[in-house]
Scaffold this motif. Structure first.
Motif, PDB file in Angstrom:
ATOM      1  N   PRO A   1      59.201 -27.136  40.205  1.00 50.85           N
ATOM      2  CA  PRO A   1      60.253 -27.530  41.132  1.00 50.85           C
ATOM      3  C   PRO A   1      60.021 -28.946  41.684  1.00 50.85           C
ATOM      4  CG  PRO A   1      59.392 -25.344  41.675  1.00 50.85           C
ATOM      5  CD  PRO A   1      58.452 -25.956  40.678  1.00 50.85           C
ATOM      6  N   PRO A   2      61.087 -29.637  42.074  1.00 47.48           N
ATOM      7  CA  PRO A   2      60.941 -30.990  42.602  1.00 47.48           C
ATOM      8  C   PRO A   2      60.181 -30.975  43.924  1.00 47.48           C
ATOM      9  CG  PRO A   2      63.174 -30.177  42.943  1.00 47.48           C
ATOM     10  CD  PRO A   2      62.482 -29.170  42.080  1.00 47.48           C
ATOM     11  N   GLU A   3      59.418 -32.038  44.171  1.00 54.20           N
ATOM     12  CA  GLU A   3      58.557 -32.059  45.348  1.00 54.20           C
ATOM     13  C   GLU A   3      58.871 -33.182  46.323  1.00 54.20           C
ATOM     14  OE1 GLU A   3      54.704 -32.337  43.666  1.00 54.20           O
ATOM     15  OE2 GLU A   3      54.686 -30.295  42.867  1.00 54.20           O
TER      16      GLU A   3
ATOM     17  N   ARG B   1      72.121 -28.239  33.816  1.00 56.91           N
ATOM     18  CA  ARG B   1      72.680 -27.150  34.621  1.00 56.91           C
ATOM     19  C   ARG B   1      72.058 -25.795  34.293  1.00 56.91           C
ATOM     20  NH1 ARG B   1      77.303 -30.491  34.291  1.00 56.91           N
ATOM     21  NH2 ARG B   1      78.054 -29.516  32.380  1.00 56.91           N
ATOM     22  N   THR B   2      71.259 -25.725  33.237  1.00 54.21           N
ATOM     23  CA  THR B   2      70.559 -24.480  32.925  1.00 54.21           C
ATOM     24  C   THR B   2      69.200 -24.410  33.616  1.00 54.21           C
ATOM     25  OG1 THR B   2      69.427 -25.339  30.942  1.00 54.21           O
ATOM     26  CG2 THR B   2      71.662 -24.469  30.644  1.00 54.21           C
ATOM     27  N   ILE B   3      68.792 -25.500  34.276  1.00 49.79           N
ATOM     28  CA  ILE B   3      67.517 -25.510  34.995  1.00 49.79           C
ATOM     29  C   ILE B   3      67.595 -24.526  36.160  1.00 49.79           C
ATOM     30  CG2 ILE B   3      65.983 -26.886  36.462  1.00 49.79           C
ATOM     31  CD1 ILE B   3      66.800 -29.329  34.845  1.00 49.79           C
ATOM     32  N   ASP B   4      66.613 -23.680  36.289  1.00 47.02           N
ATOM     33  CA  ASP B   4      66.579 -22.742  37.403  1.00 47.02           C
ATOM     34  C   ASP B   4      65.123 -22.447  37.762  1.00 47.02           C
ATOM     35  OD1 ASP B   4      67.681 -21.270  39.396  1.00 47.02           O
ATOM     36  OD2 ASP B   4      68.212 -19.534  38.160  1.00 47.02           O
ATOM     37  N   PHE B   5      64.888 -22.208  39.026  1.00 49.77           N
ATOM     38  CA  PHE B   5      63.547 -21.863  39.489  1.00 49.77           C
ATOM     39  C   PHE B   5      63.688 -21.218  40.860  1.00 49.77           C
ATOM     40  CE2 PHE B   5      64.452 -26.413  39.960  1.00 49.77           C
ATOM     41  CZ  PHE B   5      64.463 -26.554  41.338  1.00 49.77           C
TER      42      PHE B   5
END
Length: 278
Positions: free
Chosen positions: A213-215, A247-251
């Motif tokens: 995930p972005p930090e 848009r398929t990125i998920d976490f």
């Protein structure tokens, strides 16, 4: 023409602060500097914004957008809009005006089309960055919005010089990424007195590496840039994926997911994007 030599010429000028801007940009930069003064209070900001009718209208519009009008109470005056938004958001609005003014002299249809697409990309990125900052990375949302607005300012400057250097838009996108973007971007960002934290975030984008995930602010900006449904017309960054793939990125985010946050925030993003496109 030798495209790479032209990049080097413009980059050398930019690094020395020898930038060619329309006269209205200089006035807007002075306004931006006034708003960045720690002693600039709401009353001063109100007077400064009221002096520019277009900026005054945009200020009221963004104050009434879904992103900032959580109570649903519409306002009509600049003073109330300034109080709702705060000086930090006003800095982003002025930055948006400056970025668009940089390309205001372009008359060539191809250049103007590139300008329009680049601004659409910029507006999407800025709106997404603000939401991602507020709901995912928890960096300052106002700073993320500002960073999104200025992250392609070097590209806007390049386009503003395209009619002086015919053929500069020809060639491979990687030539701009590898030989022009960093040096020209740094010069323009410095001229616009962009804060060091934003400069660092934009520079991290040029490397194309982000965490998931972005930090931090750089990760926020890169993810927003990937998700923008309109890609930059100038290049594809190293490691960039298509908007559809992005848009398929998920976490996981707390008890939810990134995908759910994006869906819940769609109205906010669209509202903010619409205001930036005015």
């Amino acid at each position: 023409m030798d495209r790479l030599a032209t990049f080097k010429t413009i980059a050398a000028q930019a690094s020395c602060g020898e930038l060619t801007f329309p006269a209205n940009v200089e006035a807007s930069v002075r306004l931006q500097q006034a708003l960045m003064d720690p002693d600039c209070h709401a009353d001063v900001a109100t007077r400064l914004i009221q002096a520019d009718p277009l900026l005054a209208a945009r200020t009221v519009a963004i104050a009434n957008s879904v992103a900032y009008n959580r109570s649903g109470t519409e306002i009509s005056g600049v003073r109330s809009a300034v109080q709702r938004l705060g000086v930090r958001t006003l800095q982003s609005l002025v930055a948006a005006v400056i970025v668009r003014q940089i390309g205001s002299r372009a008359t060539d249809p191809v250049v103007r089309e590139h300008m329009q697409r680049l601004w659409e990309h910029t507006a999407h990125t800025a709106a997404l960055a603000q939401v991602i900052a507020r709901r995912v990375t928890h960096v300052d949302p106002d700073t993320a919005l500002f960073a999104g607005i200025v992250h392609e300012v070097g590209g806007f400057y390049l386009l503003s010089r395209a009619e002086d250097y015919p053929g500069i838009l020809d060639g491979e996108p990687e030539e701009w990424t590898d030989h022009g973007e960093i040096e020209i971007g740094r010069g323009v960002l410095a001229k616009l007195v962009v804060p060091e934290s934003v400069m660092a975030a934009v520079e991290s984008m040029w490397g194309g590496m982000r965490a998931l995930p972005p930090e931090d602010l750089g990760d926020t900006l890169l993810l927003a840039d990937d998700l923008a449904p309109v890609p930059s017309p100038l290049h594809t960054r190293p490691g960039t994926i298509t908007p559809a793939a992005a848009r398929t990125i998920d976490f996981a985010i707390g008890d939810g997911t990134f995908d759910a946050i994006l869906r819940e925030s769609a109205d906010e993003v669209e509202s903010l994007y619409a205001v930036l496109m005015l």
